[in-house]
Design a protein around this motif. Structure first.
Motif, PDB file in Angstrom:
ATOM      1  N   UNK A  33       2.835   4.554  -3.544  1.00 41.69           N
ATOM      2  CA  UNK A  33       1.449   4.114  -3.386  1.00 41.69           C
ATOM      3  C   UNK A  33       1.314   2.605  -3.223  1.00 41.69           C
ATOM      4  N   UNK A  34       2.394   1.851  -3.434  1.00 46.19           N
ATOM      5  CA  UNK A  34       2.341   0.413  -3.231  1.00 46.19           C
ATOM      6  C   UNK A  34       1.835  -0.357  -4.437  1.00 46.19           C
ATOM      7  N   UNK A  35       2.078  -1.646  -4.401  1.00 47.66           N
ATOM      8  CA  UNK A  35       1.754  -2.522  -5.527  1.00 47.66           C
ATOM      9  C   UNK A  35       0.269  -2.496  -5.868  1.00 47.66           C
ATOM     10  N   UNK A  36      -0.584  -2.538  -4.845  1.00 45.36           N
ATOM     11  CA  UNK A  36      -2.015  -2.672  -5.087  1.00 45.36           C
ATOM     12  C   UNK A  36      -2.673  -1.390  -5.578  1.00 45.36           C
ATOM     13  N   UNK A  37      -1.991  -0.252  -5.477  1.00 47.14           N
ATOM     14  CA  UNK A  37      -2.607   1.024  -5.846  1.00 47.14           C
ATOM     15  C   UNK A  37      -1.943   1.700  -7.047  1.00 47.14           C
ATOM     16  N   UNK A  38      -0.883   1.095  -7.580  1.00 45.80           N
ATOM     17  CA  UNK A  38      -0.185   1.711  -8.710  1.00 45.80           C
ATOM     18  C   UNK A  38      -1.104   1.841  -9.913  1.00 45.80           C
ATOM     19  N   UNK A  39      -1.849   0.783 -10.210  1.00 43.38           N
ATOM     20  CA  UNK A  39      -2.746   0.814 -11.373  1.00 43.38           C
ATOM     21  C   UNK A  39      -3.763   1.937 -11.239  1.00 43.38           C
ATOM     22  N   UNK A  40      -4.211   2.205 -10.008  1.00 44.78           N
ATOM     23  CA  UNK A  40      -5.175   3.283  -9.789  1.00 44.78           C
ATOM     24  C   UNK A  40      -4.571   4.637 -10.147  1.00 44.78           C
ATOM     25  N   UNK A  41      -3.308   4.869  -9.797  1.00 47.20           N
ATOM     26  CA  UNK A  41      -2.656   6.138 -10.127  1.00 47.20           C
ATOM     27  C   UNK A  41      -2.397   6.275 -11.624  1.00 47.20           C
ATOM     28  N   UNK A  56       0.797  -1.221   0.000  1.00 47.63           N
ATOM     29  CA  UNK A  56       0.000   0.000   0.000  1.00 47.63           C
ATOM     30  C   UNK A  56       0.833   1.277   0.000  1.00 47.63           C
ATOM     31  N   UNK A  57       2.147   1.143  -0.058  1.00 47.26           N
ATOM     32  CA  UNK A  57       3.006   2.314  -0.117  1.00 47.26           C
ATOM     33  C   UNK A  57       3.404   2.828   1.258  1.00 47.26           C
ATOM     34  N   UNK A  58       4.532   3.511   1.298  1.00 47.88           N
ATOM     35  CA  UNK A  58       5.006   4.112   2.547  1.00 47.88           C
ATOM     36  C   UNK A  58       5.711   5.413   2.185  1.00 47.88           C
ATOM     37  N   UNK A  59       4.953   6.338   1.631  1.00 49.73           N
ATOM     38  CA  UNK A  59       5.511   7.565   1.063  1.00 49.73           C
ATOM     39  C   UNK A  59       6.173   8.435   2.132  1.00 49.73           C
TER      40      UNK A  59
END
Length: 268
Positions: free
Chosen positions: A188-196, A117-120
């Motif tokens: 944003x992490x693996x699961x949210x990259x496609x969303x961005x 999920x990312x760790x910005x």
């Protein structure tokens, strides 16, 4: 009020990902490659596990595996299996193998939630250099091949008649997509990259009359989501990556709703 250093780094990281993901996302939307971006992103968690196992940088591991996944999908497409089925199988299989591989790592501390999920907020100066280096490379590639990519996207037959090889342009997009996945995994992490990749481009689509304008508007909306998401997560104490994507989704709902209302009022 002066922002803390880690917040400034987080905002710069978000801007870097927005700069690379938004214009590339336009091609993902135009070519209906959403599953492709998802499969590449999911495969990168296997790259993270391999990178930690062999003591190399996470960026390198994620990039190599993302490229392998993209090349495999390109070579297997058109061989009797529907593309969405193929991508669904490969995306979830790669993610599962990656998660299993992570469980075998002994003596290595890994924040799996951070990669998913990312760790910005934990972005370092080195991470910033990698993110912005990748973003500049992707933007440079898109600017260099923009007209050829557009032609190949709109009509492969017209591209061939113009001396443009559609498969070569597809390969360029594949490379750019792998780079974006590798640099965005920290943000944003693996699961949210496609969303961005998809949501800012989809939000910009109703507002733009030309492809170039859509790409520019998508960058602006992605940047707004990144900056607003970082600040919102800090104020609300929510996970930063998901907050960025939530704000992008709200922007998409607003632009789509406003466009629909405008059409209804024009008809009446």
């Amino acid at each position: 009020m002066m922002l803390d250093d880690f917040l400034i780094r987080a905002m710069l990281a978000g801007l870097g990902v927005a700069l690379a993901a938004a214009p590339l996302g336009c091609f993902v939307v135009w070519r209906r490659m959403a599953y492709f971006g998802d499969a590449t992103a999911h495969a990168s968690i296997l790259g993270v596990a391999l990178a930690l196992a062999f003591g190399i940088s996470v960026f390198t591991g994620a990039l190599v595996v993302a490229l392998i996944m993209a090349a495999a999908v390109s070579s297997l497409s058109g061989r009797g299996m529907a593309m969405d089925t193929l991508l669904g199988v490969m995306a979830h299989s790669a993610l599962a193998f990656g998660l299993v591989a992570v469980s075998f790592l002994q003596g290595v501390r890994i924040d799996l939630m951070g990669y998913l999920f990312g760790d910005i907020l934990a972005v370092s100066k080195v991470d910033l250099a990698v993110i912005w280096g990748g973003a500049v490379a992707v933007v440079a590639l898109l600017a260099w091949r923009w007209q050829a990519l557009l032609t190949a996207t709109l009509s492969p037959d017209l591209a061939k008649a113009s001396g443009i090889d559609p498969r070569r342009e597809q390969l360029g997009l594949t490379l750019a997509l792998a780079v974006v996945v590798a640099v965005a995994i920290k943000v944003v992490g693996v699961l949210l990259i496609a969303a961005m990749l998809i949501v800012p481009a989809a939000a910009a689509r109703p507002l733009a009359a030309t492809p170039e304008r859509m790409a520019l508007i998508a960058v602006g909306l992605a940047a707004l989501a990144a900056l607003g998401g970082v600040q919102g997560s800090f104020v609300l104490d929510t996970p930063t990556g998901p907050t960025i994507v939530c704000l992008a989704a709200v922007i998409f709902a607003l632009t789509t709703g406003a466009t629909a209302l405008g059409r209804l009022s024009a008809k009446s």
